[in-house]
Design a protein around this motif. Structure first.
Motif, short mmCIF file in Angstrom:
data_model
loop_
_atom_site.label_atom_id
_atom_site.label_comp_id
_atom_site.label_asym_id
_atom_site.label_seq_id
_atom_site.Cartn_x
_atom_site.Cartn_y
_atom_site.Cartn_z
N PHE A 26 0.80 -1.21 0.00
CA PHE A 26 0.00 0.00 0.00
C PHE A 26 0.84 1.27 0.00
O PHE A 26 0.49 2.25 -0.66
N ASP A 27 1.95 1.28 0.71
CA ASP A 27 2.74 2.51 0.80
C ASP A 27 3.64 2.71 -0.41
O ASP A 27 3.74 3.81 -0.94
N VAL A 28 4.28 1.67 -0.88
CA VAL A 28 5.25 1.82 -1.96
C VAL A 28 4.59 1.69 -3.33
O VAL A 28 4.67 2.60 -4.15
N VAL A 29 3.94 0.58 -3.58
CA VAL A 29 3.41 0.33 -4.92
C VAL A 29 2.31 1.33 -5.26
O VAL A 29 2.35 1.97 -6.32
N ILE A 30 1.34 1.49 -4.40
CA ILE A 30 0.26 2.43 -4.68
C ILE A 30 0.78 3.87 -4.68
O ILE A 30 0.37 4.69 -5.48
N GLY A 31 1.76 4.16 -3.81
CA GLY A 31 2.38 5.48 -3.81
C GLY A 31 3.07 5.78 -5.13
O GLY A 31 2.99 6.89 -5.65
N LEU A 32 3.77 4.80 -5.69
CA LEU A 32 4.43 5.01 -6.98
C LEU A 32 3.42 5.20 -8.11
O LEU A 32 3.67 5.93 -9.06
N ILE A 33 2.29 4.53 -8.00
CA ILE A 33 1.26 4.69 -9.02
C ILE A 33 0.62 6.08 -8.94
O ILE A 33 0.36 6.72 -9.96
N LEU A 34 0.39 6.57 -7.72
CA LEU A 34 -0.28 7.86 -7.55
C LEU A 34 0.67 9.05 -7.59
O LEU A 34 0.21 10.18 -7.75
N TRP A 35 1.98 8.85 -7.42
CA TRP A 35 2.91 9.96 -7.32
C TRP A 35 2.87 10.90 -8.54
O TRP A 35 2.90 12.12 -8.37
N PRO A 36 2.83 10.42 -9.79
CA PRO A 36 2.78 11.36 -10.92
C PRO A 36 1.57 12.31 -10.85
O PRO A 36 1.68 13.49 -11.16
N SER A 37 0.42 11.80 -10.43
CA SER A 37 -0.76 12.66 -10.32
C SER A 37 -0.60 13.68 -9.21
O SER A 37 -0.97 14.85 -9.36
N ILE A 38 -0.04 13.25 -8.09
CA ILE A 38 0.18 14.16 -6.97
C ILE A 38 1.19 15.24 -7.34
O ILE A 38 1.00 16.42 -7.05
N LYS A 39 2.27 14.83 -8.02
CA LYS A 39 3.30 15.78 -8.44
C LYS A 39 2.73 16.81 -9.42
O LYS A 39 3.00 18.01 -9.30
N LYS A 40 1.91 16.36 -10.35
CA LYS A 40 1.28 17.27 -11.32
C LYS A 40 0.38 18.27 -10.59
O LYS A 40 0.37 19.45 -10.92
N PHE A 41 -0.37 17.80 -9.60
CA PHE A 41 -1.26 18.65 -8.81
C PHE A 41 -0.46 19.72 -8.05
O PHE A 41 -0.84 20.89 -8.04
N ILE A 42 0.66 19.32 -7.45
CA ILE A 42 1.49 20.26 -6.69
C ILE A 42 2.08 21.32 -7.61
O ILE A 42 2.06 22.52 -7.30
#
Length: 64
Positions: A26-42
């Motif tokens: 949950f922390d690593v795999v899902i985080g890596l999947i969601l990170w591009p969207s979070i980075k774009k939002f920031i």
């Protein structure tokens, strides 16, 4: 059937391995999947803040 208590789970190696697997999942795999969207939002909101600051400075200059 054996009853599990907090103490038995605390001492069970297989339980801890499963917990670490879930943390990784949950922390690593899902985080890596969601990170591009979070980075774009920031980045989007940082550029919005810069544009607002630029407009405020222009308004301040024009109001003098």
């Amino acid at each position: 059937m054996e009853h599990e208590t907090f103490l038995t789970l605390l001492q069970d190696k297989a339980h801890w391995e499963f917990e670490l697997f879930l943390i990784f999942l949950f922390d690593v795999v899902i985080g890596l999947i969601l990170w591009p969207s979070i980075k774009k939002f920031i980045i989007h909101h940082k550029t919005d803040d810069e544009r607002i600051a630029e407009l405020e400075s222009k308004v301040k200059e024009l109001s003098k």
